[in-house]
Motif scaffolding. Structure first.
Motif, PDB file in Angstrom:
ATOM      1  N   ALA A 145     -10.992   2.159  -4.386  1.00 46.95           N
ATOM      2  CA  ALA A 145     -12.035   2.887  -3.664  1.00 46.95           C
ATOM      3  C   ALA A 145     -12.241   2.249  -2.296  1.00 46.95           C
ATOM      4  O   ALA A 145     -13.260   1.604  -2.018  1.00 46.95           O
ATOM      5  N   ASP A 146     -11.229   2.420  -1.446  1.00 50.06           N
ATOM      6  CA  ASP A 146     -11.299   1.898  -0.082  1.00 50.06           C
ATOM      7  C   ASP A 146     -10.630   2.893   0.852  1.00 50.06           C
ATOM      8  O   ASP A 146     -10.343   4.027   0.458  1.00 50.06           O
ATOM      9  N   ARG A 147     -10.351   2.484   2.088  1.00 49.88           N
ATOM     10  CA  ARG A 147      -9.806   3.399   3.084  1.00 49.88           C
ATOM     11  C   ARG A 147      -8.310   3.628   2.938  1.00 49.88           C
ATOM     12  O   ARG A 147      -7.735   4.455   3.648  1.00 49.88           O
ATOM     13  N   GLY A 148      -7.660   2.934   2.006  1.00 48.80           N
ATOM     14  CA  GLY A 148      -6.234   3.130   1.823  1.00 48.80           C
ATOM     15  C   GLY A 148      -5.437   2.642   3.021  1.00 48.80           C
ATOM     16  O   GLY A 148      -5.923   1.880   3.866  1.00 48.80           O
ATOM     17  N   LYS A 149      -4.201   3.124   3.107  1.00 49.49           N
ATOM     18  CA  LYS A 149      -3.317   2.726   4.201  1.00 49.49           C
ATOM     19  C   LYS A 149      -2.454   3.912   4.599  1.00 49.49           C
ATOM     20  O   LYS A 149      -1.849   4.567   3.750  1.00 49.49           O
ATOM     21  N   ASP A 150      -2.426   4.201   5.895  1.00 46.59           N
ATOM     22  CA  ASP A 150      -1.612   5.296   6.432  1.00 46.59           C
ATOM     23  C   ASP A 150      -1.917   6.620   5.743  1.00 46.59           C
ATOM     24  O   ASP A 150      -1.025   7.423   5.448  1.00 46.59           O
ATOM     25  N   GLY A 151      -3.191   6.845   5.451  1.00 45.78           N
ATOM     26  CA  GLY A 151      -3.612   8.116   4.875  1.00 45.78           C
ATOM     27  C   GLY A 151      -3.344   8.274   3.399  1.00 45.78           C
ATOM     28  O   GLY A 151      -3.488   9.374   2.859  1.00 45.78           O
ATOM     29  N   LYS A 152      -2.957   7.187   2.715  1.00 41.13           N
ATOM     30  CA  LYS A 152      -2.679   7.250   1.284  1.00 41.13           C
ATOM     31  C   LYS A 152      -3.467   6.165   0.555  1.00 41.13           C
ATOM     32  O   LYS A 152      -3.653   5.069   1.073  1.00 41.13           O
ATOM     33  N   PRO A 153      -3.899   6.454  -0.683  1.00 45.54           N
ATOM     34  CA  PRO A 153      -4.645   5.457  -1.443  1.00 45.54           C
ATOM     35  C   PRO A 153      -3.712   4.553  -2.240  1.00 45.54           C
ATOM     36  O   PRO A 153      -2.529   4.853  -2.424  1.00 45.54           O
ATOM     37  N   GLU A 154      -4.261   3.457  -2.730  1.00 49.04           N
ATOM     38  CA  GLU A 154      -3.518   2.582  -3.633  1.00 49.04           C
ATOM     39  C   GLU A 154      -3.790   3.015  -5.069  1.00 49.04           C
ATOM     40  O   GLU A 154      -4.935   3.008  -5.525  1.00 49.04           O
ATOM     41  N   LEU A 155      -2.728   3.413  -5.782  1.00 48.65           N
ATOM     42  CA  LEU A 155      -2.862   3.771  -7.190  1.00 48.65           C
ATOM     43  C   LEU A 155      -2.921   2.493  -8.018  1.00 48.65           C
ATOM     44  O   LEU A 155      -2.017   1.661  -7.968  1.00 48.65           O
ATOM     45  N   LEU A 156      -3.996   2.343  -8.792  1.00 46.14           N
ATOM     46  CA  LEU A 156      -4.155   1.160  -9.630  1.00 46.14           C
ATOM     47  C   LEU A 156      -3.560   1.380 -11.016  1.00 46.14           C
ATOM     48  O   LEU A 156      -2.829   0.533 -11.523  1.00 46.14           O
ATOM     49  N   TRP A 157      -3.893   2.514 -11.627  1.00 47.70           N
ATOM     50  CA  TRP A 157      -3.348   2.820 -12.947  1.00 47.70           C
ATOM     51  C   TRP A 157      -3.450   4.310 -13.220  1.00 47.70           C
ATOM     52  O   TRP A 157      -4.185   5.031 -12.546  1.00 47.70           O
ATOM     53  N   LYS A 158      -2.698   4.767 -14.216  1.00 50.00           N
ATOM     54  CA  LYS A 158      -2.789   6.149 -14.670  1.00 50.00           C
ATOM     55  C   LYS A 158      -2.684   6.172 -16.186  1.00 50.00           C
ATOM     56  O   LYS A 158      -1.995   5.344 -16.793  1.00 50.00           O
TER      57      LYS A 158
END
Length: 725
Positions: free
Chosen positions: A475-488
């Motif tokens: 739950a942050d600003r991500g990088k280059d318009g994409k979020p960091e996926l933690l788990w699914k």
């Protein structure tokens, strides 16, 4: 008095399998660069093509041009800034994740309940006390609507809603907000027969109507904007700002004070609003011709004056009429409805449209701050039947499920590359990042709402995808318009099968994920029209990373097990030699689908978890959730040490339940389609209701509690229930 018979299922919320008579094809593509804004509106002096609707294709809201609208009136897009302008305001700063109140404090305070589930953790268990032991709504005359309150008890007030209501009430800052349709006709320019999506604001003390945000229906029809469903989400309120998604697939930020504060907050200012129309057809054709003739002479016809009066804008005295574009656009300046203003008239196709600019004198209308159109060309989302996400925030970050889904065929996905989950700057409407993880595996629509929680020391945004997979992103600003996926986490067993119409065993995620004591809880379900079926309830450990599903899909290649890429209809096909194997990285804490509570080695109806669109409510490790078949399930939130569920009891309400439980003041409240609110004494030993109170019509939403009051929205009314003198 408890019910003796099972009610019939007589109501549709989501898509009909017959589909719409109108086919809409929207090709999925990578979002194009954001264009520069043209801030002209339909009130400007430019000519209007008589073959188009009142939508000005040059108007750019925060998300790009709005989709065209035709019936019952054409919506004129608001004047606002472009997304590029919004980005410029915040692109040099990082998002502030500071919160004015911690979720735990909001939950325990017993005060306002400012979003769905009260906080971003979505657990509907507020610390409200002093609620009445019982209540009686009195009687309402079915024809006149007149209230006979001679036998009413502990009803502080009621307010009329639309004819169908699915939005959950939200209470904040002395106001109560609820989404519905336009059946109540609170605004004269939109009589009750005009179909709209409406967000209503009422005074918390007395139920007085304050203002309404009106979303006109999309011209594409029920494939995107199902008739009469209205606004199906709950808003998020922080201070004097409110955020919600409209039935048109827009994210909107409003000023909670409306125009009562004497200000037109922006950047959206002077928002164009339809007032009336005269159609060149049928009995109105003569009035249409007379109005055109009068306008050519610099006058308003009697028919035009009558239409304006019906819409709450009666002309007092004379009006000065000017031609802007010959035979197409005119302006009338005068005193309309007691306000000195200009009404613009446009000949658009077969109708004359009357349009005004909203301002501080329009107290019954909402004051829009900014708009982002998810269906516009910037994103190209194609929502299935409706957009129903109740947004949430973490500091300055706003999280939104776009509702991207299938078309009316229920097979084709028009926009497979369009985002399913987005993060925005709540102050400006800037899109910070987008994610399209469900991709082509979306089963139907995407109608869940996100949650945000700090889990294992990491702020996580939880998104229930349309592929039946629960995703966690940083739950942050991500990088280059994409979020960091933690788990699914795949919430369906791999061998389950998706079938049209609900006959299969693979399910959607419509419930909202709930974060409680370091764990995440969610149940699976389907569109209510698909009927009943097998369900699953999961408790998940959110500290693991990667694919944390219970099992993995594998196939044999050269004597080795090879992972199979996820498939939409069926992840594992055993007849093809594919296998479902235990995942060594599984995050399952416990899983509940059935439980032989009486030990007879048979699974009865009451011993199964059925499909659910309800969200879990948890307090003191006791969990309540209702399934669509009408069973209330009470479990231990922790489960056993060896990963088994502990089922305290199930109770059959004998009517389908669309909503979720409310835990507060030592009791549990759950509504059903028969219009009853079942009230349990809180605790695993209390396995039958202490009372069941009928609300006069179906309760499709969830009861909420705030400030010593229970708020229940039925199909057509909002009740404030509390101790009365």
């Amino acid at each position: 008095m408890f019910k003796k018979e099972i009610s019939t299922w007589a109501f549709l919320l989501f898509a009909s399998l017959l589909g719409s008579a109108t086919t809409v094809a929207l090709s999925g593509c990578t979002p194009p660069p954001i264009p520069e804004a043209n801030t002209s509106t339909a009130l400007d002096d430019d000519p209007v093509d008589s073959n188009v609707t009142a939508t000005n294709s040059n108007v750019t809201t925060a998300g790009g041009p709005s989709a065209a609208v035709d019936l019952p009136m054409a919506l004129v897009p608001p004047k606002t800034m472009s997304t590029k302008a919004a980005v410029a305001l915040v692109s040099t700063t990082s998002a502030d994740t500071t919160e004015t109140s911690a979720p735990e404090d909001v939950q325990s305070a017993g005060g306002d309940w400012p979003q769905w589930g009260g906080t971003r953790m979505r657990n509907n268990a507020p610390g409200v006390t002093g609620l009445p032991e019982e209540w009686n709504i009195g009687k309402f005359d079915r024809r006149s609507g007149e209230w006979d309150n001679s036998k009413a008890a502990n009803i502080r007030w009621y307010a009329n809603l639309g004819s169908q209501t699915y939005g959950n009430p939200v209470v904040s800052g002395g106001h109560v907000y609820v989404g519905t349709n336009n059946g109540a006709g609170h605004i004269k320019r939109y009589p009750s027969e005009v179909d709209l999506g409406c967000l209503l604001a009422f005074d918390e003390k007395n139920g007085e109507f304050l203002w309404q945000h009106s979303s006109e229906k999309l011209i594409t029809g029920r494939v995107h904007d199902w008739p009469l469903q209205g606004i199906c989400c709950a808003p998020l309120v922080e201070g004097n700002r409110l955020w919600f998604v409209t039935s048109r697939g827009e994210v909107r930020c409003l000023d909670t004070e409306g125009f009562y504060d004497g200000e037109d907050d922006g950047p959206v200012k002077d928002e164009a609003a339809n007032v009336a129309e005269i159609m060149n057809a049928g009995p109105a054709a003569a009035a249409h011709a007379a109005t055109l003739a009068s306008l050519a002479e610099g006058k308003l016809s009697d028919a035009a004056k009558a239409k304006l009066a019906e819409a709450g804008e009666p002309l007092e005295g004379d009006a000065k009429v000017e031609t802007v574009t010959a035979d197409k656009v005119w302006k009338a300046t005068g005193n309309f409805g007691g306000v000195d203003r200009t009404i613009t008239m446009k000949q658009i196709g077969p109708k004359i449209m009357f349009i005004k600019s909203l301002g501080v004198d329009d107290k019954r209308d909402a004051d829009v701050v900014w708009v982002f159109d998810m269906m516009g060309p910037t994103m190209g989302v194609s929502q299935h039947n409706m957009c129903a996400c109740s947004v949430t925030s973490y500091g300055d970050l706003l999280f939104v499920n776009t509702s991207n889904g299938l078309d009316e065929s229920h097979i084709n996905l028009p926009a497979p590359d369009a985002p399913s989950f987005i993060c925005m700057d709540k102050n400006t409407g800037e899109v910070i990042w987008t994610d399209s993880s469900p991709g082509r595996n979306i089963l139907h629509g995407q109608w869940s709402s996100p949650a945000v929680a700090e889990l294992g020391g990491v702020a996580q945004a939880l998104f229930a995808g349309g592929d039946g997979i629960l995703y966690s992103f940083a739950a942050d600003r991500g990088k280059d318009g994409k979020p960091e996926l933690l788990w699914k986490f795949d919430c369906n067993p791999k061998t389950t099968v998706w079938k049209l119409g609900g006959e299969g065993t693979r399910n959607n995620l419509i419930a909202t994920p709930v974060a409680y004591d370091g764990r995440v809880y969610i149940a699976v379900g389907q569109d209510p029209e698909h009927g009943e079926g097998e369900g699953h309830l999961w408790c998940i450990d959110p500290t693991k990373r990667g694919d944390v599903s219970p099992t993995l899909a594998m196939k044999l290649e050269d004597g080795k097990r090879v992972p199979i890429e996820h498939r939409r209809v069926q992840a594992v096909e055993p007849e093809d030699g594919e296998v479902e194997v235990d995942n060594p990285n599984s995050a399952v804490v416990w899983h509940y689908s059935m439980f032989d509570s009486n030990g007879d080695d048979e699974i009865d109806f009451e011993e199964e978890m059925h499909r659910s669109i309800g969200t879990c409510a948890i307090k003191d490790d006791v969990l309540y959730v209702a399934d669509f078949s009408g069973l209330v399930h009470c479990l231990d939130a922790k489960g056993t040490k060896d990963g088994k569920p502990i089922v305290h009891f199930t109770y059959d309400m004998l009517a389908q339940s669309w909503g979720s439980a409310l835990i507060t003041d030592g009791r549990v409240f759950i509504g059903d389609e028969d219009g009853d609110v079942a009230i349990f004494e809180f605790g695993p030993e209390h396995n039958e209701p202490m009372d069941e109170i009928n609300m006069g019509s179906s309760v499709y939403s969830t009861p909420v509690a705030a400030n010593k009051t229970i708020f229940v929205s039925t199909k057509d009314k909002l009740f404030a229930i509390g101790e009365t003198d």
